[in-house]
Design an enzyme around this catalytic site. Structure first.
Site, PDB file in Angstrom:
ATOM      1  N   LEU A  43       0.834  -1.204   0.000  1.00  0.00           N
ATOM      2  CA  LEU A  43       0.000   0.000   0.000  1.00  0.00           C
ATOM      3  C   LEU A  43       0.871   1.257   0.000  1.00  0.00           C
ATOM      4  CD1 LEU A  43      -2.614  -1.168   2.660  1.00  0.00           C
ATOM      5  CD2 LEU A  43      -3.070  -0.715   0.222  1.00  0.00           C
ATOM      6  N   LYS A  97       7.990   1.742   0.713  1.00  0.00           N
ATOM      7  CA  LYS A  97       8.515   1.025  -0.462  1.00  0.00           C
ATOM      8  C   LYS A  97       9.654   1.803  -1.143  1.00  0.00           C
ATOM      9  CE  LYS A  97       4.631   0.770  -2.652  1.00  0.00           C
ATOM     10  NZ  LYS A  97       3.883   1.583  -1.657  1.00  0.00           N
ATOM     11  N   ARG A 146      -2.867   4.996 -15.285  1.00  0.00           N
ATOM     12  CA  ARG A 146      -1.966   4.286 -14.379  1.00  0.00           C
ATOM     13  C   ARG A 146      -1.346   3.073 -15.064  1.00  0.00           C
ATOM     14  NH1 ARG A 146      -3.578   2.288  -9.778  1.00  0.00           N
ATOM     15  NH2 ARG A 146      -5.769   2.200 -10.331  1.00  0.00           N
ATOM     16  N   ARG A 162      38.456   9.373  11.784  1.00  0.00           N
ATOM     17  CA  ARG A 162      39.773   8.761  11.579  1.00  0.00           C
ATOM     18  C   ARG A 162      40.464   8.718  12.941  1.00  0.00           C
ATOM     19  NH1 ARG A 162      42.978  11.719   6.905  1.00  0.00           N
ATOM     20  NH2 ARG A 162      44.477  10.081   7.433  1.00  0.00           N
ATOM     21  N   HIS A 163      41.510   7.920  13.050  1.00  0.00           N
ATOM     22  CA  HIS A 163      42.328   7.939  14.269  1.00  0.00           C
ATOM     23  C   HIS A 163      42.991   9.312  14.391  1.00  0.00           C
ATOM     24  CE1 HIS A 163      45.582   7.718  11.405  1.00  0.00           C
ATOM     25  NE2 HIS A 163      44.908   6.743  10.807  1.00  0.00           N
ATOM     26  N   ASN A 169      51.646   9.631   9.708  1.00  0.00           N
ATOM     27  CA  ASN A 169      50.970  10.774   9.071  1.00  0.00           C
ATOM     28  C   ASN A 169      51.929  11.966   9.063  1.00  0.00           C
ATOM     29  OD1 ASN A 169      47.728  10.040  10.582  1.00  0.00           O
ATOM     30  ND2 ASN A 169      48.520   9.455   8.580  1.00  0.00           N
ATOM     31  N   GLY A 225      50.390   3.498   5.421  1.00  0.00           N
ATOM     32  CA  GLY A 225      50.244   2.168   6.045  1.00  0.00           C
ATOM     33  C   GLY A 225      50.852   2.107   7.433  1.00  0.00           C
ATOM     34  N   ARG A 261      46.754   2.649  16.026  1.00  0.00           N
ATOM     35  CA  ARG A 261      46.350   4.063  16.031  1.00  0.00           C
ATOM     36  C   ARG A 261      44.848   4.272  16.244  1.00  0.00           C
ATOM     37  NH1 ARG A 261      48.231   2.476  11.048  1.00  0.00           N
ATOM     38  NH2 ARG A 261      47.277   3.170   9.097  1.00  0.00           N
ATOM     39  N   GLU A 283      43.264  -0.461   7.692  1.00  0.00           N
ATOM     40  CA  GLU A 283      43.486   0.402   6.530  1.00  0.00           C
ATOM     41  C   GLU A 283      43.781  -0.424   5.280  1.00  0.00           C
ATOM     42  OE1 GLU A 283      42.715   2.658   4.965  1.00  0.00           O
ATOM     43  OE2 GLU A 283      43.927   4.446   5.143  1.00  0.00           O
ATOM     44  N   PHE A 300      52.843   3.937  -9.560  1.00  0.00           N
ATOM     45  CA  PHE A 300      52.420   5.260  -9.095  1.00  0.00           C
ATOM     46  C   PHE A 300      51.472   5.884 -10.132  1.00  0.00           C
ATOM     47  CE2 PHE A 300      52.839   9.842  -8.461  1.00  0.00           C
ATOM     48  CZ  PHE A 300      52.631   9.927  -7.099  1.00  0.00           C
ATOM     49  N   HIS A 312      40.277   4.397   9.324  1.00  0.00           N
ATOM     50  CA  HIS A 312      41.372   4.979   8.542  1.00  0.00           C
ATOM     51  C   HIS A 312      40.838   5.720   7.317  1.00  0.00           C
ATOM     52  CE1 HIS A 312      44.166   2.411  10.854  1.00  0.00           C
ATOM     53  NE2 HIS A 312      43.100   1.615  10.898  1.00  0.00           N
TER      54      HIS A 312
HETATM   55  O1  LIG Z   1      44.408   5.971  -0.844  1.00  0.00           O
HETATM   56  P1  LIG Z   1      45.278   7.056  -0.336  1.00  0.00           P
HETATM   57  O2  LIG Z   1      44.832   8.426  -0.723  1.00  0.00           O
HETATM   58  O3  LIG Z   1      46.724   6.807  -0.657  1.00  0.00           O
HETATM   59  O4  LIG Z   1      45.066   7.024   1.241  1.00  0.00           O
HETATM   60  C1  LIG Z   1      45.204   5.852   2.008  1.00  0.00           C
HETATM   61  C2  LIG Z   1      46.313   6.151   2.963  1.00  0.00           C
HETATM   62  O5  LIG Z   1      45.833   6.949   4.026  1.00  0.00           O
HETATM   63  C3  LIG Z   1      46.667   6.784   5.176  1.00  0.00           C
HETATM   64  C4  LIG Z   1      47.244   8.105   5.553  1.00  0.00           C
HETATM   65  O6  LIG Z   1      47.958   8.697   4.512  1.00  0.00           O
HETATM   66  O7  LIG Z   1      45.871   6.172   6.153  1.00  0.00           O
HETATM   67  P2  LIG Z   1      45.762   6.320   7.755  1.00  0.00           P
HETATM   68  O8  LIG Z   1      44.562   7.182   7.937  1.00  0.00           O
HETATM   69  O9  LIG Z   1      45.573   4.970   8.335  1.00  0.00           O
HETATM   70  O10 LIG Z   1      47.010   6.909   8.276  1.00  0.00           O
HETATM   71  C5  LIG Z   1      47.700   5.734   4.707  1.00  0.00           C
HETATM   72  O11 LIG Z   1      48.154   4.900   5.701  1.00  0.00           O
HETATM   73  C6  LIG Z   1      46.946   4.980   3.641  1.00  0.00           C
HETATM   74  O12 LIG Z   1      47.738   4.206   2.792  1.00  0.00           O
END
Ligand SMILES: O=P(O)(O)OC[C@H]1O[C@@](CO)(OP(=O)(O)O)[C@@H](O)[C@@H]1O
Length: 458
Positions: free
Chosen positions: A40, A45, A95, A248-249, A255, A261, A300, A322, A344, A387
């Site tokens: 209905l 929906k 309809r 995020r952390h 950073n 990573g 983190r 991450e 890259f 992350h």
């Molecule tokens: O995909 P991109 O833009 O490279 O971002 C991912 C990256 O962000 C980061 C920070 O540059 O994550 P994080 O928040 O865990 O510190 C990297 O560790 C991770 O590889």
């Protein structure tokens, strides 16, 4: 209370640069499903249809909704309730024509590679359902009926108020008169509405019946994997009010040095954010709302969540770790460009699909986040501390962001994001901690350690 949630297996690539596989729906291109909404007016929906479409598109499954009301509005833009009287031949004809136009467009869309077409209409009579069934079957399209039943007066009234009074059908009209007219429209439908009935001639249909979204479900003759994924997702939905908070952390040591990573601890400013987070959360959540906190298994995020009130349940998910940058883990973007110039460039070319050597792509991350999304849909208030890449993927789900663009989105450190699902989209509020942090956003081609985000990335 703390624990580790079981996550899905992490997707690892063989060594070498590869594009991500289209995921577990490997045969998805061969499947065509028409999800036929039934019920209905004012039974949610369109809301269900919109969520199903968002979920499927997030998983890169071509999905589209065909709303018969939009087709009808071409011919009858603001009809009064008697238009929907089943004894009104003019209304009936229009309809029917609208339904035919929607189905014709849907069939054309399937021919261009569509996988899940959602037919959003009441489809409230057996005759209409049989017609849709026969038409789809003749074109090799499977049919999954999704019926939404609701006897909760409060929910119905809220639907009438929130959704229908903002509908183009009643634009510019007195809200009280519009609500009354809409109730009259519902009573016309009630006279002819037949629930899908397994005891009678609809027993061979594939269907899902949802009672009061999330309270009770009935499933009949689910045929294949994709159907079962859709059904499982819809079964997990609920309409209780809730929000999801994302953070995020705090700024990490990597950073600061522009490395990706790793499993580093927080910088002194990251520590300040961890200490400030309980206050930000209290400001946004309030004191007495129970909250569950999810972190990744990396130091983190756990460190960032550690000052939150002990009565919040905390859970660590491997699936929230991450994006795995494989052989590039621990490098700066400049080092990646020097050591793996082709990689890259390839990542910048197609960031969503590029998979790091021995690591993951954004597409892989979305796949491993599926159980998280499912659990989020089942849950009430959740705070996720995670992350950059993972947060982009979760945010893209709620905010319907284009997957190709989401990996380029700026997600600043030291900011709490509140997302609240509403009938027609997700509302967002951001709370800044006002604790400085480096920017980890990177524009295409750049190897800068810290770069200011461009306006398009916001
Ligand atoms: O995909 P991109 O833009 O490279 O971002 C991912 C990256 O962000 C980061 C920070 O540059 O994550 P994080 O928040 O865990 O510190 C990297 O560790 C991770 O590889």
């Amino acid at each position: 209370m703390r624990g580790v949630a079981a996550g899905p297996p992490t997707v690892k690539s063989p060594s070498g640069r590869t594009r991500a596989n289209t995921w577990s729906f490997s045969k998805v291109e061969d499947t065509k499903i028409c999800v036929v909404m039934v019920g209905l007016p004012a039974r949610g929906k369109s809301y269900i249809a919109q969520l199903a479409q968002r979920y499927l598109q997030w998983l890169s499954i071509p999905a589209a909704t065909f709303n018969v009301g939009n087709y009808r509005r071409n011919d009858a833009p603001q009809p009064t309730a008697d238009f929907f009287d089943f004894n009104n031949p003019e209304g009936e004809r229009k309809r029917r024509a609208a339904a035919e136009a929607a189905v014709a467009d849907m069939l054309a869309w399937f021919r261009t590679g569509g996988v899940v077409g959602i037919l959003d209409a009441t489809n409230s009579t057996k005759e209409r359902r049989k017609w849709v069934m026969d038409t789809c079957t003749a074109h090799g399209i499977e049919v999954l009926f999704v019926e939404s039943k609701c006897d909760d007066e409060e929910v119905i009234m809220a639907n009438i108020r929130d959704v229908k009074l903002t509908s183009p059908d009643y634009r510019g009209q007195d809200p009280e008169a519009a609500a009354q007219d809409f109730r009259n429209r519902i009573s016309h439908y009630e006279k002819v509405y037949k629930t899908i009935n397994a005891d009678e001639d609809e027993d061979n249909y594939t269907y899902l019946k949802l009672m009061n979204v999330g309270k009770q479900v009935i499933i009949n003759r689910i045929q294949d994997y994709l159907q079962s994924r859709i059904v499982y997702y819809l079964m997990n939905l609920h309409i209780r009010p809730r929000s999801v908070w994302l953070s995020r952390h705090g700024e990490s040591l990597y950073n600061l040095s522009g490395r990706i990573g790793g499993d580093m601890l927080l910088s002194p400013r990251g520590e300040l954010y961890a200490k400030k987070l309980p206050e930000l959360v209290r400001e946004s959540v309030g004191d007495d709302r129970p909250l569950t906190v999810w972190t990744s298994t990396l130091k983190r995020t756990i460190a960032t969540a550690r000052f939150l009130p002990p009565h919040y349940n905390q859970l660590q998910w491997k699936a929230l770790d991450e994006l795995d940058s494989g052989v590039c883990d621990g490098l700066t973007y400049q080092e990646i460009k020097d050591r793996y110039p082709e990689d890259f460039a390839a990542r910048d070319e197609d960031k969503y699909n590029y998979r790091y050597r021995g690591g993951e792509s954004y597409r892989d991350v979305v796949i491993r986040l599926e159980p998280i999304i499912m659990e989020l849909e089942r849950s009430e208030d959740i705070l996720i501390v995670t992350h950059q890449a993972v947060l982009r993927c979760i945010y893209a789900y709620f905010m319907k962001k284009d997957q190709a663009k989401s990996p380029w989105m700026n997600v600043p450190l030291h900011t709490l994001i509140k997302l609240t699902p509403r009938a027609y989209g997700t509302e967002e509020v951001r709370y800044e901690a006002h604790i400085p942090a480096v920017s980890t956003w990177r524009g295409k081609g750049s190897t800068a350690k810290h770069e200011n985000p461009t306006p398009e990335s916001l």
